[in-house]
Design an enzyme around this catalytic site. Structure first.
Site, PDB file in Angstrom:
ATOM      1  N   ASP A  59       0.862  -1.188   0.000  1.00  0.00           N
ATOM      2  CA  ASP A  59       0.000   0.000   0.000  1.00  0.00           C
ATOM      3  C   ASP A  59       0.892   1.229   0.000  1.00  0.00           C
ATOM      4  O   ASP A  59       1.705   1.414   0.905  1.00  0.00           O
ATOM      5  CB  ASP A  59      -0.887  -0.009   1.253  1.00  0.00           C
ATOM      6  CG  ASP A  59      -1.991   1.051   1.172  1.00  0.00           C
ATOM      7  OD1 ASP A  59      -2.290   1.525   0.062  1.00  0.00           O
ATOM      8  OD2 ASP A  59      -2.548   1.389   2.234  1.00  0.00           O
TER       9      ASP A  59
ATOM     10  N   TYR B 132       1.335   5.568  -0.485  1.00  0.00           N
ATOM     11  CA  TYR B 132       0.845   6.722   0.287  1.00  0.00           C
ATOM     12  C   TYR B 132       1.133   7.933  -0.585  1.00  0.00           C
ATOM     13  O   TYR B 132       1.838   8.832  -0.184  1.00  0.00           O
ATOM     14  CB  TYR B 132       1.647   6.742   1.602  1.00  0.00           C
ATOM     15  CG  TYR B 132       1.174   7.638   2.712  1.00  0.00           C
ATOM     16  CD1 TYR B 132      -0.129   7.606   3.198  1.00  0.00           C
ATOM     17  CD2 TYR B 132       2.086   8.510   3.330  1.00  0.00           C
ATOM     18  CE1 TYR B 132      -0.507   8.406   4.264  1.00  0.00           C
ATOM     19  CE2 TYR B 132       1.704   9.304   4.399  1.00  0.00           C
ATOM     20  CZ  TYR B 132       0.402   9.249   4.861  1.00  0.00           C
ATOM     21  OH  TYR B 132       0.035  10.042   5.924  1.00  0.00           O
TER      22      TYR B 132
ATOM     23  N   HIS C 141      -3.459  13.868   0.766  1.00  0.00           N
ATOM     24  CA  HIS C 141      -3.790  12.943   1.846  1.00  0.00           C
ATOM     25  C   HIS C 141      -2.667  12.900   2.891  1.00  0.00           C
ATOM     26  O   HIS C 141      -2.920  13.000   4.092  1.00  0.00           O
ATOM     27  CB  HIS C 141      -4.047  11.537   1.294  1.00  0.00           C
ATOM     28  CG  HIS C 141      -4.249  10.489   2.355  1.00  0.00           C
ATOM     29  ND1 HIS C 141      -5.362  10.466   3.169  1.00  0.00           N
ATOM     30  CD2 HIS C 141      -3.465   9.452   2.749  1.00  0.00           C
ATOM     31  CE1 HIS C 141      -5.256   9.443   4.018  1.00  0.00           C
ATOM     32  NE2 HIS C 141      -4.125   8.813   3.786  1.00  0.00           N
TER      33      HIS C 141
ATOM     34  N   ASP D  98      -9.417   0.545   1.237  1.00  0.00           N
ATOM     35  CA  ASP D  98      -8.523   0.105   2.315  1.00  0.00           C
ATOM     36  C   ASP D  98      -9.143   0.528   3.645  1.00  0.00           C
ATOM     37  O   ASP D  98      -8.818   1.583   4.193  1.00  0.00           O
ATOM     38  CB  ASP D  98      -7.153   0.767   2.105  1.00  0.00           C
ATOM     39  CG  ASP D  98      -6.126   0.298   3.103  1.00  0.00           C
ATOM     40  OD1 ASP D  98      -6.298  -0.800   3.657  1.00  0.00           O
ATOM     41  OD2 ASP D  98      -5.147   1.033   3.329  1.00  0.00           O
TER      42      ASP D  98
ATOM     43  N   GLN E 290      -4.845   2.817  14.510  1.00  0.00           N
ATOM     44  CA  GLN E 290      -3.716   3.278  13.683  1.00  0.00           C
ATOM     45  C   GLN E 290      -2.855   4.319  14.406  1.00  0.00           C
ATOM     46  O   GLN E 290      -1.626   4.239  14.412  1.00  0.00           O
ATOM     47  CB  GLN E 290      -4.267   3.864  12.380  1.00  0.00           C
ATOM     48  CG  GLN E 290      -3.186   4.363  11.418  1.00  0.00           C
ATOM     49  CD  GLN E 290      -3.786   4.956  10.142  1.00  0.00           C
ATOM     50  OE1 GLN E 290      -4.988   4.860   9.894  1.00  0.00           O
ATOM     51  NE2 GLN E 290      -2.947   5.574   9.333  1.00  0.00           N
TER      52      GLN E 290
ATOM     53  N   LYS F   7      -5.240  -1.837   9.582  1.00  0.00           N
ATOM     54  CA  LYS F   7      -5.545  -1.983   8.153  1.00  0.00           C
ATOM     55  C   LYS F   7      -5.850  -3.419   7.762  1.00  0.00           C
ATOM     56  O   LYS F   7      -6.510  -3.651   6.753  1.00  0.00           O
ATOM     57  CB  LYS F   7      -4.335  -1.526   7.324  1.00  0.00           C
ATOM     58  CG  LYS F   7      -3.847  -0.138   7.620  1.00  0.00           C
ATOM     59  CD  LYS F   7      -4.700   0.896   6.941  1.00  0.00           C
ATOM     60  CE  LYS F   7      -4.136   2.286   7.155  1.00  0.00           C
ATOM     61  NZ  LYS F   7      -4.842   3.265   6.340  1.00  0.00           N
TER      62      LYS F   7
ATOM     63  N   THR G 279      -4.667   6.510  -0.286  1.00  0.00           N
ATOM     64  CA  THR G 279      -5.899   7.296  -0.360  1.00  0.00           C
ATOM     65  C   THR G 279      -5.754   8.427  -1.368  1.00  0.00           C
ATOM     66  O   THR G 279      -4.766   9.155  -1.356  1.00  0.00           O
ATOM     67  CB  THR G 279      -6.208   7.892   1.026  1.00  0.00           C
ATOM     68  OG1 THR G 279      -6.224   6.833   1.966  1.00  0.00           O
ATOM     69  CG2 THR G 279      -7.544   8.601   1.027  1.00  0.00           C
TER      70      THR G 279
HETATM   71 CA    CA Z   1      -4.240   2.952   2.448  1.00  0.00          CA
END
Ligand code: CA
Length: 425
Positions: free
Chosen positions: A134, A136, A141, A241, A248, A261, A357
């Site tokens: 994943d 970023y 974001h 996700d 978190q 996650k 995201t």
């Molecule tokens: Ca994510």
């Protein structure tokens, strides 16, 4: 290179606003009548059984001819053929359903084995996901989360504009659209208490993302260059996700997200090929400071894909809570894959790489509840009079996406999941 010279008209009736015109030809897996798992594509509102087409001889002179490649548990073997070979199959499918082509249309006695209605089939995971990363990669974001979780003055960490930040995620909990997810339990740490509590998350969130799927293997020690990276990308799907923000916030320092996650990420059933998305290439944001040579790229590597997220409470209408676009992403997919492999990390066919995201510049374009409601400070109003700061039990969250240009619309369909109450210990 795969050719994209599709006719646009089909002898099947395709609604004008369909996500699935003849130019799309996405790939998925379905359970058909008799409990048969089959590789399928979608044209308008029809599901096409690729195995029946193949066994009837319609893929003569292709690499899949009369093989069992479309009646396996997933699309892994097919995707692993590589883009040149799968592209030929995709072109052939479009040809068979093109207006004026009668070789299939005239075989009326076999059409009921080939053409299905969406309600007659159950879509399942299109691939067995190998490794899952994943990223970023949305600056908006990362900035928003940095402001809320750390330091408003230094929201982006010093490395962020130099490398596509990512982490290795959990492949086992990636599930198909329609799979509900129970609210996860875990350690929750709030500012008013020096110690963590244990319980169901109070900050259940979604993350609007797209993911790409690779189609070849590399050896340990090899790297994929930015220029060649797209040869290793078969296609893309919508990716939600799901995230528990209180879990978190407490766990992510120093090694990144973990249990916040891995309780479930949800994908849309159709893999839209990168070939189908060719017309929608666009420039990405200017990358300043200049990136290191191994991350430099030529041409347009971003894609103009409109995205939205909606919340549908139980027994209520949908409310659109976010409208954004994939074109805003700071780091593109080619850079992500080049960075993933620059240390010699080997990749495999049907690995999944999520974008992170996808938030845009405006408040209505943020791709998570954390940002939309700004840590609970700005509740989101729903059409039914309720409001939300995070997702509540029995809410369904749906993400949709499509690219559109010059009367061509290529869509992804949707990815949907319902939040169920936590399972008591
Ligand atoms: Ca994510």
């Amino acid at each position: 290179m795969t050719q994209n010279n599709f006719h646009t008209a089909s002898w099947l009736n395709i609604p004008e606003d369909s996500d699935f015109p003849l130019y799309n030809i996405p790939f998925g897996m379905a359970i058909l009548k008799g409990n048969k798992k089959r590789a399928v594509t979608r044209i308008g509102n029809y599901i096409i059984n690729l195995n029946s087409l193949n066994q009837s001889g319609f893929f003569k002179n292709t690499f899949v001819d009369k093989t069992d490649i479309f009646k396996q548990e997933n699309l892994n073997s097919f995707i692993s053929l590589g883009k040149e070979k799968t592209g030929i199959v995709r072109n052939r499918i479009a040809e068979l359903f093109s207006e004026g082509t009668t070789e299939l249309k005239s075989q009326t006695h076999i059409l009921e084995e080939i053409i299905f209605q969406p309600n007659d089939v159950k879509m399942i995971m299109p691939v067995k996901v190998g490794d899952y990363t994943d990223f970023y990669s949305s600056m908006e974001h990362a900035t928003n989360v940095g402001k809320m979780f750390r330091d408003p003055e230094n929201a982006l960490l010093p490395n962020w504009k130099h490398l596509p930040v990512g982490y290795h995620g959990r492949a086992s909990s990636i599930v198909i659209s329609g799979t509900p997810l129970h609210r996860p339990k875990g350690q929750l740490k709030y500012n008013d208490n020096p110690n963590p509590l244990f319980g169901p998350t109070k900050e259940m969130d979604f993350e609007l993302e797209l993911a790409f799927i690779t189609c070849n293997n590399t050896k340990l020690g090899e790297s994929i260059s930015v220029d060649k990276a797209e040869d290793s990308i078969f296609g893309m799907l919508l990716f939600n996700d799901m995230s528990a923000r209180d879990i978190q916030r407490w766990e992510y320092v120093p090694l990144g997200p973990f249990l916040s996650k891995s309780f479930g990420s949800v994908v849309s059933p159709w893999i839209v090929t990168l070939d189908a998305l060719e017309p929608f290439r666009t420039k990405g944001p200017v990358q300043e400071p200049e990136v290191l040579p191994y991350l430099k790229f030529e041409g347009n590597k971003n894609f103009d894909i409109s995205l939205e997220a909606v919340i549908k409470p139980a027994n209520s209408n949908e409310t659109v809570v976010c409208k954004t676009n994939f074109k805003h992403m700071y780091w593109n997919m080619a850079q992500q894959l080049a960075h993933q492999t620059i240390n010699g990390c080997n990749i495999n066919s049907c690995d999944m790489y999520a974008s992170g995201t996808i938030s845009g510049p405006d408040a209505g374009s943020y791709g998570s509840m954390l940002e939309l409601a700004w840590k609970g400070q700005n509740p989101i109003q729903l059409n039914n009079g309720e409001s939300r700061v995070f997702l509540e039990d029995n809410d369904t969250i749906i993400i949709r996406g499509f690219a559109a240009k010059d009367n061509l619309r290529i869509g992804f369909g949707e990815v949907s999941t319902q939040v169920l109450p936590s399972i008591p210990l």
